[in-house]
Design a protein around this motif. Structure first.
Motif, PDB file in Angstrom:
ATOM      1  N   LEU A 163       0.837  -1.195   0.000  1.00 36.73           N
ATOM      2  CA  LEU A 163       0.000   0.000   0.000  1.00 36.73           C
ATOM      3  C   LEU A 163       0.876   1.250   0.000  1.00 36.73           C
ATOM      4  O   LEU A 163       1.789   1.391   0.840  1.00 36.73           O
ATOM      5  CB  LEU A 163      -0.924   0.002   1.219  1.00 36.73           C
ATOM      6  N   ILE A 164       0.594   2.166  -0.901  1.00 36.87           N
ATOM      7  CA  ILE A 164       1.444   3.339  -1.086  1.00 36.87           C
ATOM      8  C   ILE A 164       1.454   4.220   0.157  1.00 36.87           C
ATOM      9  O   ILE A 164       2.475   4.853   0.473  1.00 36.87           O
ATOM     10  CB  ILE A 164       0.972   4.136  -2.321  1.00 36.87           C
ATOM     11  N   LYS A 165       0.335   4.280   0.880  1.00 39.56           N
ATOM     12  CA  LYS A 165       0.230   5.237   1.988  1.00 39.56           C
ATOM     13  C   LYS A 165       1.233   4.978   3.103  1.00 39.56           C
ATOM     14  O   LYS A 165       1.521   5.880   3.904  1.00 39.56           O
ATOM     15  CB  LYS A 165      -1.186   5.214   2.555  1.00 39.56           C
ATOM     16  N   TYR A 166       1.798   3.775   3.158  1.00 36.64           N
ATOM     17  CA  TYR A 166       2.767   3.468   4.205  1.00 36.64           C
ATOM     18  C   TYR A 166       4.193   3.841   3.813  1.00 36.64           C
ATOM     19  O   TYR A 166       5.089   3.778   4.659  1.00 36.64           O
ATOM     20  CB  TYR A 166       2.707   1.986   4.565  1.00 36.64           C
ATOM     21  N   TYR A 167       4.406   4.194   2.572  1.00 40.15           N
ATOM     22  CA  TYR A 167       5.765   4.481   2.110  1.00 40.15           C
ATOM     23  C   TYR A 167       5.951   5.993   1.949  1.00 40.15           C
ATOM     24  O   TYR A 167       5.071   6.693   1.445  1.00 40.15           O
ATOM     25  CB  TYR A 167       6.040   3.793   0.773  1.00 40.15           C
ATOM     26  N   ARG A 168       7.126   6.452   2.346  1.00 38.46           N
ATOM     27  CA  ARG A 168       7.479   7.849   2.179  1.00 38.46           C
ATOM     28  C   ARG A 168       8.975   8.008   2.477  1.00 38.46           C
ATOM     29  O   ARG A 168       9.516   7.356   3.368  1.00 38.46           O
ATOM     30  CB  ARG A 168       6.652   8.736   3.107  1.00 38.46           C
ATOM     31  N   GLY A 169       9.647   8.845   1.707  1.00 39.59           N
ATOM     32  CA  GLY A 169      11.045   9.147   1.984  1.00 39.59           C
ATOM     33  C   GLY A 169      12.013   8.027   1.672  1.00 39.59           C
ATOM     34  O   GLY A 169      13.090   7.946   2.282  1.00 39.59           O
ATOM     35  N   MET A 170      11.674   7.156   0.687  1.00 43.02           N
ATOM     36  CA  MET A 170      12.567   6.045   0.388  1.00 43.02           C
ATOM     37  C   MET A 170      13.883   6.504  -0.231  1.00 43.02           C
ATOM     38  O   MET A 170      14.887   5.792  -0.154  1.00 43.02           O
ATOM     39  CB  MET A 170      11.864   5.065  -0.552  1.00 43.02           C
ATOM     40  N   CYS A 171      13.900   7.686  -0.848  1.00 47.49           N
ATOM     41  CA  CYS A 171      15.160   8.196  -1.416  1.00 47.49           C
ATOM     42  C   CYS A 171      16.167   8.542  -0.320  1.00 47.49           C
ATOM     43  O   CYS A 171      17.374   8.559  -0.569  1.00 47.49           O
ATOM     44  CB  CYS A 171      14.887   9.433  -2.271  1.00 47.49           C
ATOM     45  N   VAL A 172      15.679   8.829   0.882  1.00 44.97           N
ATOM     46  CA  VAL A 172      16.563   9.143   1.996  1.00 44.97           C
ATOM     47  C   VAL A 172      17.086   7.867   2.635  1.00 44.97           C
ATOM     48  O   VAL A 172      18.286   7.737   2.919  1.00 44.97           O
ATOM     49  CB  VAL A 172      15.821  10.003   3.038  1.00 44.97           C
ATOM     50  N   THR A 173      16.208   6.916   2.851  1.00 48.20           N
ATOM     51  CA  THR A 173      16.596   5.695   3.552  1.00 48.20           C
ATOM     52  C   THR A 173      17.180   4.629   2.627  1.00 48.20           C
ATOM     53  O   THR A 173      17.966   3.797   3.074  1.00 48.20           O
ATOM     54  CB  THR A 173      15.378   5.107   4.276  1.00 48.20           C
ATOM     55  N   MET A 174      16.792   4.630   1.347  1.00 42.70           N
ATOM     56  CA  MET A 174      17.284   3.653   0.377  1.00 42.70           C
ATOM     57  C   MET A 174      17.692   4.384  -0.906  1.00 42.70           C
ATOM     58  O   MET A 174      16.997   4.315  -1.925  1.00 42.70           O
ATOM     59  CB  MET A 174      16.207   2.600   0.077  1.00 42.70           C
ATOM     60  N   PRO A 175      18.800   5.097  -0.890  1.00 44.15           N
ATOM     61  CA  PRO A 175      19.160   5.930  -2.056  1.00 44.15           C
ATOM     62  C   PRO A 175      19.435   5.145  -3.327  1.00 44.15           C
ATOM     63  O   PRO A 175      19.043   5.567  -4.422  1.00 44.15           O
ATOM     64  CB  PRO A 175      20.413   6.685  -1.577  1.00 44.15           C
ATOM     65  N   LEU A 176      20.107   3.999  -3.231  1.00 39.58           N
ATOM     66  CA  LEU A 176      20.391   3.201  -4.423  1.00 39.58           C
ATOM     67  C   LEU A 176      19.104   2.682  -5.042  1.00 39.58           C
ATOM     68  O   LEU A 176      18.914   2.750  -6.273  1.00 39.58           O
ATOM     69  CB  LEU A 176      21.323   2.041  -4.061  1.00 39.58           C
ATOM     70  N   PHE A 177      18.210   2.195  -4.203  1.00 37.51           N
ATOM     71  CA  PHE A 177      16.908   1.742  -4.696  1.00 37.51           C
ATOM     72  C   PHE A 177      16.133   2.903  -5.305  1.00 37.51           C
ATOM     73  O   PHE A 177      15.464   2.747  -6.339  1.00 37.51           O
ATOM     74  CB  PHE A 177      16.118   1.127  -3.549  1.00 37.51           C
ATOM     75  N   GLY A 178      16.212   4.078  -4.703  1.00 42.22           N
ATOM     76  CA  GLY A 178      15.504   5.241  -5.221  1.00 42.22           C
ATOM     77  C   GLY A 178      15.973   5.641  -6.608  1.00 42.22           C
ATOM     78  O   GLY A 178      15.156   6.024  -7.460  1.00 42.22           O
ATOM     79  N   ILE A 179      17.269   5.542  -6.867  1.00 44.88           N
ATOM     80  CA  ILE A 179      17.800   5.897  -8.190  1.00 44.88           C
ATOM     81  C   ILE A 179      17.301   4.918  -9.245  1.00 44.88           C
ATOM     82  O   ILE A 179      16.827   5.321 -10.322  1.00 44.88           O
ATOM     83  CB  ILE A 179      19.339   5.927  -8.149  1.00 44.88           C
ATOM     84  N   LEU A 180      17.413   3.620  -8.964  1.00 45.70           N
ATOM     85  CA  LEU A 180      16.970   2.625  -9.941  1.00 45.70           C
ATOM     86  C   LEU A 180      15.463   2.705 -10.173  1.00 45.70           C
ATOM     87  O   LEU A 180      14.997   2.592 -11.310  1.00 45.70           O
ATOM     88  CB  LEU A 180      17.350   1.227  -9.456  1.00 45.70           C
ATOM     89  N   LEU A 181      14.693   2.912  -9.103  1.00 48.57           N
ATOM     90  CA  LEU A 181      13.241   3.021  -9.260  1.00 48.57           C
ATOM     91  C   LEU A 181      12.874   4.248 -10.084  1.00 48.57           C
ATOM     92  O   LEU A 181      11.933   4.195 -10.895  1.00 48.57           O
ATOM     93  CB  LEU A 181      12.569   3.076  -7.891  1.00 48.57           C
ATOM     94  N   LEU A 182      13.596   5.339  -9.926  1.00 47.07           N
ATOM     95  CA  LEU A 182      13.322   6.539 -10.722  1.00 47.07           C
ATOM     96  C   LEU A 182      13.544   6.266 -12.202  1.00 47.07           C
ATOM     97  O   LEU A 182      12.724   6.677 -13.049  1.00 47.07           O
ATOM     98  CB  LEU A 182      14.224   7.692 -10.266  1.00 47.07           C
TER      99      LEU A 182
END
Length: 482
Positions: A355-374
């Motif tokens: 569920l999307i509502k539970y996720y926020r700020g993943m670029c701060v806590t998981m930067p490598l994952f955030g880059i690939l997901l972008l």
């Protein structure tokens, strides 16, 4: 090389069968090694093609010859269209085994056997040049996929989802079998190359086309027979979602390209406006429905309905450019959607929710994952320098050439896809880190190795699209069309 691509996963299956069940790491190693060997064989098969516009490596197996002399059940061959789907299948099966190492915890031997068996059937579907063989392999895929969704699914409704998938596809395929019977009764053969030299009556083409359309439209899927897809995606394990989105949805488009153009040209022309209308409905409805989803897997599943609508729009525009665009977009969607499902699964493995509502700020806590997901989200939105941009741009261009109104309605899909893709990433990646998660671990080496090949291919084929387009335009389908 053609036989080798089919034999390698069969050897892997036999190696798994003789391996003790309790030797878990050895089972994973055998499955991964033989899937990688199959991928190597598929790449070598691609390199060996000479691009002369003919089927290559043609092999035939006589079947029921005592009852029906000359009946060929298994005729195999490869051209510039099928080779890319074979490589895509081999690549995704290898990645499925790699990403499932931590998520599959029981009946591991059976799980790996199902994956390699699916690989054999899928490669056979793209190699076979006989309608009966195509139908048998096409239907055979249902059995291991039914088991993967029903046994190793992640939630309580997995049994219902597996039955949805099985019965929708099975009932639709019965109409294809009836069409094959009609063709055989008039022509006396189900060999693809033989049928290409026959000019069928217009009324007969209409009848056969309806049977094929009902079967292939469910597999794509098209509205209103798309209901099984989101349910199957949500309940399936990561391997099931990747195979569904990456390859199985492409069987419908591949069937239209392989059979409707060369064998049933008049029927394709006659039913073209109806299919274009259904494609536009799929694009608009799928995009709007995606915008209101709150489950990450459902977002990707409904966006697949919209993207496959663009594929059929290109196929039934009855132009060479539209056919190239459809093939390119199917391959692009196989890479992008598979990578997105893998990325969503990495989040689910950590936090047990989609569920999307539970996720926020993943670029701060998981930067490598955030880059690939972008990168993957932008590719799903068809930004330039991604493979999806090439396919969708050509498809929309062909749609405008067909009709200004068709092109205008089809282009709304690109606008809406940018909207829901960026909105999804904004809600997941930015803002203060969510209070629901106290600890976030970035991608490990195995997870990064699973995603990075798909990311590289998405960018590589977007920057150098001629690697695929030149080979596709040299296939036998385009030679027949010319």
């Amino acid at each position: 090389m053609l036989e080798l691509v089919l034999i390698l996963p069969l050897i892997g299956i036999m190696a798994l069968l003789i391996t003790p069940r309790d030797n878990i790491m050895c089972l994973w190693k055998i499955g991964l090694e033989w899937s990688l060997l199959t991928l190597t064989g598929a790449i070598l098969l691609w390199v060996s093609l000479d691009g002369d516009g003919q089927f290559q490596g043609v092999r035939s197996l006589e079947w029921l010859s005592r009852l029906e002399p000359g009946f060929k059940f298994l005729t195999l061959g490869v051209d510039g269209v099928s080779i890319f789907f074979i490589v895509l299948t081999a690549l995704l099966i290898s990645i499925c085994i790699l990403v499932s190492l931590d998520s599959i915890r029981f009946l591991i031997k059976e799980f790996l056997l199902c994956l390699l068996f699916i690989e054999v059937l899928l490669i056979g579907v793209f190699l076979v040049l006989d309608l009966v063989g195509f139908y048998i392999l096409f239907e055979g895929i249902l059995i291991p996929m039914f088991l993967i969704i029903g046994i190793w699914g992640s939630r309580e409704e997995k049994i219902q989802a597996s039955y949805y998938f099985f019965f929708y596809t099975f009932i639709g395929s019965v109409f294809m079998l009836l069409g094959i019977f009609v063709l055989y009764s008039y022509v006396g053969s189900t060999d693809y190359v033989t049928l290409c030299y026959f000019t069928l009556d217009r009324e007969l083409q209409y009848l056969v086309f309806v049977g094929f359309f009902l079967s292939l439209a469910i597999k794509i899927p098209k509205m209103p027979v798309h209901i099984w897809l989101p349910q199957a995606h949500v309940e399936a394990p990561v391997a099931g979602s990747v195979i569904l989105a990456g390859v199985l949805l492409k069987l419908g488009g591949y069937g239209f390209i392989r059979f409707s153009w060369p064998l049933l040209p008049d029927a394709s022309e006659y039913f073209g406006p109806l299919i274009l209308t259904l494609s536009l409905l799929a694009i608009i409805y799928g995009s709007l429905t995606t915008c209101r989803q709150v489950d990450l897997k459902r977002i990707i599943a409904y966006s697949s309905v919209a993207h496959m609508g663009i594929v059929t729009l290109g196929i039934f525009s009855h132009t060479i450019q539209g056919l190239v665009a459809a093939i390119f977009l199917m391959l692009a969607h196989g890479l992008v959607s598979s990578a997105l499902f893998i990325a969503v699964t990495f989040l689910y493995d950590r936090y047990s929710t989609r569920l999307i509502k539970y996720y926020r700020g993943m670029c701060v806590t998981m930067p490598l994952f955030g880059i690939l997901l972008l990168i993957l989200v932008l590719a799903n939105a068809s930004v330039p320098l991604s493979c999806s941009f090439i396919g969708e741009f050509l498809s929309i261009l062909v749609a405008f050439e067909y009709s200004f109104m068709v092109g205008l309605l089809a282009s709304t899909g690109m606008v809406l896809s940018a909207g829901y893709s960026i909105y999804m990433y904004n809600r997941i990646g930015f803002g203060m880190p969510s209070k629901y998660f106290n600890f976030s671990r970035d991608l490990n080496r195995r997870e990064f190795s699973s995603l990075i090949p798909l990311v590289i291919l998405i960018i590589l084929t977007g920057v150098f699209p001629f690697l695929i387009i030149d080979e596709v335009k040299g296939s036998i389908i385009f030679q027949e069309r010319d």
